[in-house]
Design a protein around this motif. Structure first.
Motif, short mmCIF file in Angstrom:
data_model
loop_
_atom_site.label_atom_id
_atom_site.label_comp_id
_atom_site.label_asym_id
_atom_site.label_seq_id
_atom_site.Cartn_x
_atom_site.Cartn_y
_atom_site.Cartn_z
N LYS A 203 0.83 -1.21 0.00
CA LYS A 203 0.00 0.00 0.00
C LYS A 203 0.87 1.26 0.00
CE LYS A 203 -3.90 -1.83 -0.41
NZ LYS A 203 -4.61 -1.66 -1.67
N GLU B 170 2.21 1.68 -3.50
CA GLU B 170 1.16 2.16 -4.40
C GLU B 170 0.92 3.65 -4.22
OE1 GLU B 170 -2.18 -0.33 -3.53
OE2 GLU B 170 -1.44 -1.98 -4.77
N GLU B 171 0.92 4.10 -2.97
CA GLU B 171 0.73 5.52 -2.68
C GLU B 171 1.88 6.35 -3.23
OE1 GLU B 171 -0.95 9.03 -1.35
OE2 GLU B 171 -1.88 7.04 -1.44
N ASN C 46 3.83 5.55 -5.70
CA ASN C 46 3.74 5.51 -7.15
C ASN C 46 2.67 6.49 -7.65
OD1 ASN C 46 4.50 4.47 -9.69
ND2 ASN C 46 2.63 3.24 -9.72
N ALA C 47 1.55 6.56 -6.96
CA ALA C 47 0.50 7.49 -7.36
C ALA C 47 0.99 8.93 -7.26
CB ALA C 47 -0.74 7.29 -6.49
N ARG C 48 1.70 9.27 -6.21
CA ARG C 48 2.25 10.62 -6.05
C ARG C 48 3.28 10.92 -7.14
NH1 ARG C 48 -1.71 12.07 -3.57
NH2 ARG C 48 -1.92 11.62 -1.38
N TYR C 49 4.12 9.95 -7.45
CA TYR C 49 5.13 10.12 -8.49
C TYR C 49 4.45 10.37 -9.85
CZ TYR C 49 9.00 9.08 -11.63
OH TYR C 49 9.96 9.13 -12.61
N ASN C 50 3.43 9.58 -10.14
CA ASN C 50 2.70 9.76 -11.40
C ASN C 50 2.04 11.13 -11.47
OD1 ASN C 50 3.43 7.28 -12.45
ND2 ASN C 50 1.64 6.24 -11.62
N GLU C 51 1.51 11.62 -10.35
CA GLU C 51 0.93 12.96 -10.32
C GLU C 51 2.01 14.00 -10.63
OE1 GLU C 51 -1.06 13.95 -6.67
OE2 GLU C 51 -2.43 12.24 -6.86
N TYR D 60 2.79 13.95 -14.28
CA TYR D 60 1.70 14.50 -15.08
C TYR D 60 1.55 16.00 -14.92
CZ TYR D 60 -2.89 14.97 -17.21
OH TYR D 60 -3.93 15.36 -18.00
#
Length: 102
Positions: free
Chosen positions: A78, A81-82, A84-89, A92
């Protein structure tokens, strides 16, 4: 006591009772409950105790360690995943430090 504390206490008592019924010291059940830490984890341990009926304390402790390891792995997953989500943000939307020239 809060509802969560009552539930934790109930599960701890059930776990201690199950361990004692298998012929192990109650203290073992108390330490296992403390290590597992959550009613859901204690439910997993109870299912193991009721279905397998281990004959040695080593088997009981081994299962407790396996459950703790699963929980740690889930927490790590988890967190990854968190992150990775911040990195993707960030990829972007950027860092927001670029000067906007119009």
């Amino acid at each position: 006591m809060t509802e969560n504390q009552i539930e934790w206490s109930r599960k701890r008592d059930e776990l201690v009772s199950a361990v004692a019924k298998l012929g192990f010291p109650k203290e073992l059940g108390e330490q296992i409950a403390k290590q597992l830490g959550s009613p859901k984890a204690m439910d997993r341990m109870l299912a193991y105790l009721y279905n397998v009926k281990p004959r040695t304390a080593e088997l009981v402790v081994d299962e407790m360690l396996a459950i703790c390891s699963d929980i740690d792995s889930w927490h790590s997953k988890k967190a990854a995943e968190e992150a990775n989500a911040r990195y993707n943000e960030m990829l972007y939307y950027g860092l927001g430090t670029e000067d906007e020239e119009s």
